[in-house]
Design a protein around this motif. Sequence first.
Motif, PDB file in Angstrom:
ATOM      1  N   ALA B 164      36.250 -24.457 -33.144  1.00  0.00           N
ATOM      2  CA  ALA B 164      37.176 -25.461 -32.527  1.00  0.00           C
ATOM      3  C   ALA B 164      35.847 -26.750 -32.286  1.00  0.00           C
ATOM      4  CB  ALA B 164      37.781 -26.021 -31.236  1.00  0.00           C
ATOM      5  N   VAL B 165      35.103 -26.517 -31.161  1.00  0.00           N
ATOM      6  CA  VAL B 165      33.904 -27.272 -31.224  1.00  0.00           C
ATOM      7  C   VAL B 165      33.324 -27.696 -33.077  1.00  0.00           C
ATOM      8  CG1 VAL B 165      31.860 -28.510 -30.502  1.00  0.00           C
ATOM      9  CG2 VAL B 165      33.359 -26.525 -29.211  1.00  0.00           C
ATOM     10  N   ALA B 166      32.643 -26.744 -33.480  1.00  0.00           N
ATOM     11  CA  ALA B 166      31.974 -26.974 -34.552  1.00  0.00           C
ATOM     12  C   ALA B 166      33.043 -27.449 -35.275  1.00  0.00           C
ATOM     13  CB  ALA B 166      31.627 -25.127 -35.634  1.00  0.00           C
ATOM     14  N   SER B 167      33.864 -26.883 -35.770  1.00  0.00           N
ATOM     15  CA  SER B 167      34.988 -27.926 -36.822  1.00  0.00           C
ATOM     16  C   SER B 167      34.712 -29.302 -36.708  1.00  0.00           C
ATOM     17  CB  SER B 167      36.410 -27.828 -37.254  1.00  0.00           C
ATOM     18  OG  SER B 167      36.119 -26.417 -37.178  1.00  0.00           O
ATOM     19  N   LEU B 210      16.161 -28.375 -37.422  1.00  0.00           N
ATOM     20  CA  LEU B 210      14.630 -28.525 -38.619  1.00  0.00           C
ATOM     21  C   LEU B 210      13.769 -29.364 -37.997  1.00  0.00           C
ATOM     22  CD1 LEU B 210      16.579 -27.722 -41.991  1.00  0.00           C
ATOM     23  CD2 LEU B 210      15.939 -26.358 -39.724  1.00  0.00           C
ATOM     24  N   ASP B 211      14.440 -30.257 -37.003  1.00  0.00           N
ATOM     25  CA  ASP B 211      12.982 -31.503 -36.827  1.00  0.00           C
ATOM     26  C   ASP B 211      13.074 -31.535 -35.441  1.00  0.00           C
ATOM     27  OD1 ASP B 211      12.104 -34.053 -35.924  1.00  0.00           O
ATOM     28  OD2 ASP B 211      12.783 -34.819 -37.298  1.00  0.00           O
ATOM     29  N   GLY B 212      12.016 -30.265 -34.524  1.00  0.00           N
ATOM     30  CA  GLY B 212      12.001 -30.462 -33.209  1.00  0.00           C
ATOM     31  C   GLY B 212      11.705 -31.748 -32.465  1.00  0.00           C
ATOM     32  N   ARG B 213      11.842 -32.533 -33.108  1.00  0.00           N
ATOM     33  CA  ARG B 213      11.871 -34.573 -32.451  1.00  0.00           C
ATOM     34  C   ARG B 213      13.268 -34.867 -31.633  1.00  0.00           C
ATOM     35  NH1 ARG B 213       8.680 -37.870 -36.962  1.00  0.00           N
ATOM     36  NH2 ARG B 213      10.655 -36.485 -37.530  1.00  0.00           N
ATOM     37  N   ARG B 214      14.484 -33.922 -32.400  1.00  0.00           N
ATOM     38  CA  ARG B 214      15.759 -34.037 -32.442  1.00  0.00           C
ATOM     39  C   ARG B 214      16.302 -33.363 -31.404  1.00  0.00           C
ATOM     40  NH1 ARG B 214      16.867 -37.046 -37.963  1.00  0.00           N
ATOM     41  NH2 ARG B 214      18.712 -38.320 -36.275  1.00  0.00           N
ATOM     42  N   GLY B 215      15.558 -32.975 -30.996  1.00  0.00           N
ATOM     43  CA  GLY B 215      16.422 -32.027 -30.005  1.00  0.00           C
ATOM     44  C   GLY B 215      17.487 -32.815 -28.985  1.00  0.00           C
ATOM     45  N   GLU B 216      17.121 -33.232 -28.042  1.00  0.00           N
ATOM     46  CA  GLU B 216      18.484 -33.874 -26.982  1.00  0.00           C
ATOM     47  C   GLU B 216      19.755 -34.509 -27.782  1.00  0.00           C
ATOM     48  OE1 GLU B 216      16.700 -35.429 -23.739  1.00  0.00           O
ATOM     49  OE2 GLU B 216      14.733 -35.155 -24.356  1.00  0.00           O
ATOM     50  N   GLU B 217      18.969 -34.991 -28.849  1.00  0.00           N
ATOM     51  CA  GLU B 217      19.745 -35.807 -29.706  1.00  0.00           C
ATOM     52  C   GLU B 217      21.114 -35.083 -29.769  1.00  0.00           C
ATOM     53  OE1 GLU B 217      19.626 -38.788 -34.018  1.00  0.00           O
ATOM     54  OE2 GLU B 217      18.067 -37.712 -32.897  1.00  0.00           O
ATOM     55  N   LEU B 218      20.403 -33.417 -30.708  1.00  0.00           N
ATOM     56  CA  LEU B 218      21.853 -32.881 -31.155  1.00  0.00           C
ATOM     57  C   LEU B 218      22.116 -31.817 -29.595  1.00  0.00           C
ATOM     58  CD1 LEU B 218      22.450 -30.844 -33.574  1.00  0.00           C
ATOM     59  CD2 LEU B 218      20.516 -29.335 -33.019  1.00  0.00           C
ATOM     60  N   TRP B 219      21.527 -32.104 -28.844  1.00  0.00           N
ATOM     61  CA  TRP B 219      22.252 -31.839 -27.720  1.00  0.00           C
ATOM     62  C   TRP B 219      23.742 -32.159 -26.942  1.00  0.00           C
ATOM     63  CZ3 TRP B 219      21.389 -27.417 -24.494  1.00  0.00           C
ATOM     64  CH2 TRP B 219      21.913 -26.574 -22.683  1.00  0.00           C
ATOM     65  N   GLU B 220      23.107 -33.262 -27.068  1.00  0.00           N
ATOM     66  CA  GLU B 220      24.407 -34.205 -26.429  1.00  0.00           C
ATOM     67  C   GLU B 220      25.250 -34.714 -27.248  1.00  0.00           C
ATOM     68  OE1 GLU B 220      23.880 -35.246 -23.530  1.00  0.00           O
ATOM     69  OE2 GLU B 220      22.321 -35.173 -23.090  1.00  0.00           O
ATOM     70  N   ARG B 221      24.743 -34.058 -28.631  1.00  0.00           N
ATOM     71  CA  ARG B 221      26.294 -35.033 -29.733  1.00  0.00           C
ATOM     72  C   ARG B 221      26.851 -33.375 -29.802  1.00  0.00           C
ATOM     73  NH1 ARG B 221      29.770 -35.332 -32.240  1.00  0.00           N
ATOM     74  NH2 ARG B 221      29.390 -36.327 -34.878  1.00  0.00           N
ATOM     75  N   VAL B 222      26.956 -32.519 -29.530  1.00  0.00           N
ATOM     76  CA  VAL B 222      27.530 -31.066 -29.630  1.00  0.00           C
ATOM     77  C   VAL B 222      28.098 -31.050 -28.045  1.00  0.00           C
ATOM     78  CG1 VAL B 222      27.723 -28.600 -29.299  1.00  0.00           C
ATOM     79  CG2 VAL B 222      25.191 -29.693 -30.971  1.00  0.00           C
ATOM     80  N   MET B 223      27.010 -31.566 -27.338  1.00  0.00           N
ATOM     81  CA  MET B 223      28.047 -31.791 -25.789  1.00  0.00           C
ATOM     82  C   MET B 223      29.303 -32.715 -26.080  1.00  0.00           C
ATOM     83  SD  MET B 223      27.658 -29.769 -22.766  1.00  0.00           S
ATOM     84  CE  MET B 223      26.037 -28.413 -22.926  1.00  0.00           C
ATOM     85  N   HIS B 224      29.217 -33.721 -26.157  1.00  0.00           N
ATOM     86  CA  HIS B 224      29.798 -35.201 -26.452  1.00  0.00           C
ATOM     87  C   HIS B 224      31.259 -34.096 -27.460  1.00  0.00           C
ATOM     88  CE1 HIS B 224      31.706 -38.668 -26.412  1.00  0.00           C
ATOM     89  NE2 HIS B 224      32.041 -38.625 -28.176  1.00  0.00           N
ATOM     90  N   PRO B 228      36.237 -31.964 -25.164  1.00  0.00           N
ATOM     91  CA  PRO B 228      37.484 -31.837 -25.102  1.00  0.00           C
ATOM     92  C   PRO B 228      38.176 -30.731 -25.283  1.00  0.00           C
ATOM     93  CG  PRO B 228      37.211 -33.987 -26.449  1.00  0.00           C
ATOM     94  CD  PRO B 228      35.765 -32.656 -26.459  1.00  0.00           C
ATOM     95  N   PHE B 229      36.920 -29.639 -25.590  1.00  0.00           N
ATOM     96  CA  PHE B 229      36.942 -28.185 -25.562  1.00  0.00           C
ATOM     97  C   PHE B 229      36.348 -27.696 -23.789  1.00  0.00           C
ATOM     98  CE2 PHE B 229      36.792 -29.578 -29.596  1.00  0.00           C
ATOM     99  CZ  PHE B 229      38.513 -29.407 -30.435  1.00  0.00           C
ATOM    100  N   GLY B 230      36.449 -27.947 -23.402  1.00  0.00           N
ATOM    101  CA  GLY B 230      35.471 -27.948 -22.031  1.00  0.00           C
ATOM    102  C   GLY B 230      34.532 -27.016 -21.863  1.00  0.00           C
ATOM    103  N   ILE B 231      33.451 -27.893 -22.584  1.00  0.00           N
ATOM    104  CA  ILE B 231      32.481 -27.024 -22.916  1.00  0.00           C
ATOM    105  C   ILE B 231      30.819 -26.908 -21.998  1.00  0.00           C
ATOM    106  CG2 ILE B 231      30.866 -29.265 -24.208  1.00  0.00           C
ATOM    107  CD1 ILE B 231      29.654 -27.321 -26.473  1.00  0.00           C
ATOM    108  N   ALA B 232      30.299 -26.152 -21.580  1.00  0.00           N
ATOM    109  CA  ALA B 232      29.585 -25.816 -20.391  1.00  0.00           C
ATOM    110  C   ALA B 232      28.155 -25.967 -20.817  1.00  0.00           C
ATOM    111  CB  ALA B 232      30.176 -25.070 -19.302  1.00  0.00           C
ATOM    112  N   PRO B 233      27.353 -26.023 -20.759  1.00  0.00           N
ATOM    113  CA  PRO B 233      26.100 -25.733 -20.815  1.00  0.00           C
ATOM    114  C   PRO B 233      25.225 -23.662 -19.973  1.00  0.00           C
ATOM    115  CG  PRO B 233      25.908 -27.061 -18.972  1.00  0.00           C
ATOM    116  CD  PRO B 233      26.700 -27.253 -19.155  1.00  0.00           C
ATOM    117  N   ALA B 234      25.070 -23.449 -20.811  1.00  0.00           N
ATOM    118  CA  ALA B 234      24.765 -22.226 -19.892  1.00  0.00           C
ATOM    119  C   ALA B 234      24.146 -21.248 -21.115  1.00  0.00           C
ATOM    120  CB  ALA B 234      26.496 -21.036 -20.218  1.00  0.00           C
TER     121      ALA B 234
END
Lengths: 386, 386
Positions: B164-167, B210-224, B228-234
């Motif tokens: 659901a998150v990936a979609s 594919l671009d190590g400079r954008r790790g934080e951006e990707l992490w926050e984008r997925v977390m956001h 709604p689906f209750g995602i948690a860091p693990a």
Amino acid sequence: MTGETPQLSVVQRLRKSPFYDATVRWGVRTFTVYNHMLMPTCFESTEADYWKLVTGTTLWDVAAERQVEIIGKDAFRLVRLLTPCNLSEIAVGQCKYAPVVDHNGGMINDPLITRLDDDRFWISLADSDVLLWAKGVALGMRLDVEIFEPDVSPLALQGPQSRAVASSLFGDWIGTLGFFRVRETELDGIPLVVARSGWSKQGGFEFYLLDGRRGEELWERVMHAGKPFGIAPAAPSTIERVESGLLSYGSDMTLDNNPLEIGLQKLCDLDQEFDFIGKSALREIRRAGVRQKLVGLTMGEQRLPGNQHWWPVLDTGDAVLGKVTSAVYSPRLQRYIGFAIIETGHAVPGKTVRVVSPHGEFPGLVGPASFETPPAHARRGSEKIS
Amino acid sequence: MTGETPQLSVVQRLRKSPFYDATVRWGVRTFTVYNHMLMPTCFESTEADYWKLVTGTTLWDVAAERQVEIIGKDAFRLVRLLTPCNLSEIAVGQCKYAPVVDHNGGMINDPLITRLDDDRFWISLADSDVLLWAKGVALGMRLDVEIFEPDVSPLALQGPQSRAVASSLFGDWIGTLGFFRVRETELDGIPLVVARSGWSKQGGFEFYLLDGRRGEELWERVMHAGKPFGIAPAAPSTIERVESGLLSYGSDMTLDNNPLEIGLQKLCDLDQEFDFIGKSALREIRRAGVRQKLVGLTMGEQRLPGNQHWWPVLDTGDAVLGKVTSAVYSPRLQRYIGFAIIETGHAVPGKTVRVVSPHGEFPGLVGPASFETPPAHARRGSEKIS
């Protein structure tokens, strides 16, 4: 997490040294992971452990400096293939600090190579799987060798009082063992190879334990013998090794560095007849000139903790010249010092560069990659590093 | 140090993932070191993180699962040499779980191998320097390939709600991506390869940044997107992976094990025509029969922490049969379960062995090396593991 010490999950995958239980009993506080093995990094405090090393004698669990053993008809040939160091004259019983490089001249490891017999060698490793590199090369070239990790675990006795402790354990002959020479012996029946070597410039020995079941026994035996000399448990000291100009693989060099740019050119014989791996790449690098160099930096008087990352080094404009690879506060110099890899044009003693750290920006004075320290008794700091 | 969590010294040598600062901000509590890189292992608690994985969706920094990229004319040949898995039919865009073995058939790694193009592959690693193995083999055999570690860092989205998150992030097409299939894409301009894979059996995806400079951006984008689906860091869950029968290199296998004895025989095509490394050794092992086997063990109802060492397994006499390689308390099974490698004659479902742990001795019931768990909603424990 700058300045904080995170916790480490311990599972079987992180191997335990034969001295592990002993170090826990003796109060180890922090570990690193090195060659897939837990290795102690601190007992009392970074600075207290350092003073014990430079003024007395300390015992270090460096079993994580794993050995690659190479034996067989082609063993000497393989070992020579692995390094630009000229090993043609290496004697049985001798060790050499010898860079291992790939065919591009990139640093794979900076081990000690020891010749135990005509056709038997140990490669005593920094943190990378040279076992796999050596096995891959030997397989591809169809060399007649056996390559394996033996049950061999170094325990280091380091510091100016180490010779006295070693003599009380082994007798006077150990005082006459030449630098980077090894001898097979035993202690109360514990089988050992003793080497006059170690990852400090404070003098000392490494005892290569040949039976992993007897680690605790060996540790306690050395501790007992060292008691009259004030021996303390400690670990490789980042402060001392930076002062002394000793590099750390993974921090001060990686596969992206060649030995000529990090100050190891004196170990490389590019004109030897033998066709070692990386020879033509390194000759080409020498011809063209290195583009960057490892230098020492003196960065002011601030008492800061060591770097956890590479820090950018800039010129007076904002051009990036390179990076600080290691940084520590030296209590003897009362200066914040370190190593940097920077563009050759700026790698000139007396030049000043800008270091951008999480603690702020400070100037860095370029100098040689080892530091002249006053005698250890001259002054002893008391403040704690923040 | 049983049951305690020691501290980890952080220096540059332990590499930081592109998601490192994000995981610190999101409350990572413990790390391991994997391929010379810090990898989170726990956020809230081992058991809390597990429940989030099996009931919801979790985001894991698994950048330490480094890639070895192999490109060039002989790339396919080299990749096939490296594994007993039959890759003759591997399609572009497909991944395979493929053991990598040495010429004795010993396990070097158990990676995923992905074909990105006809002559371009990634080997997504467990914890050993396959980069050096592949480079050594290629050099020795004079293969026409380039081999390097690319700037590629996997971030795993795992758990039943992951689709659901990936979609919501990528659109509906991602729901139709086949198991162990990859596709190159982007997210807000962040370049990615998306794979339907991951080190759990809870379903999910791995996003290869594919671009190590954008790790934080990707992490926050997925977390956001996951909110709604209750995602948690693990982090990869030792409990879940043992329940699900997923092995860990270094714990459940080392270079001393062959794939036939640890349950990976189904991945090995020893009768293929292609002459991969270790073929004759593995055929001989098959002919002679394996001397030991990896099995599942059910070890009672005690709520104990996981093993930090291998534990001896004995028969009803005192003969050593082998060792427990992984052990965890399964909250869904309410049993202490694990894997053991024991003599073939005892590796029989229904047989009982003795396990000698630092917590005492307990019986172990031999069974298959994966465990039937009830649905995650059936019961949720509340007690803390001691």
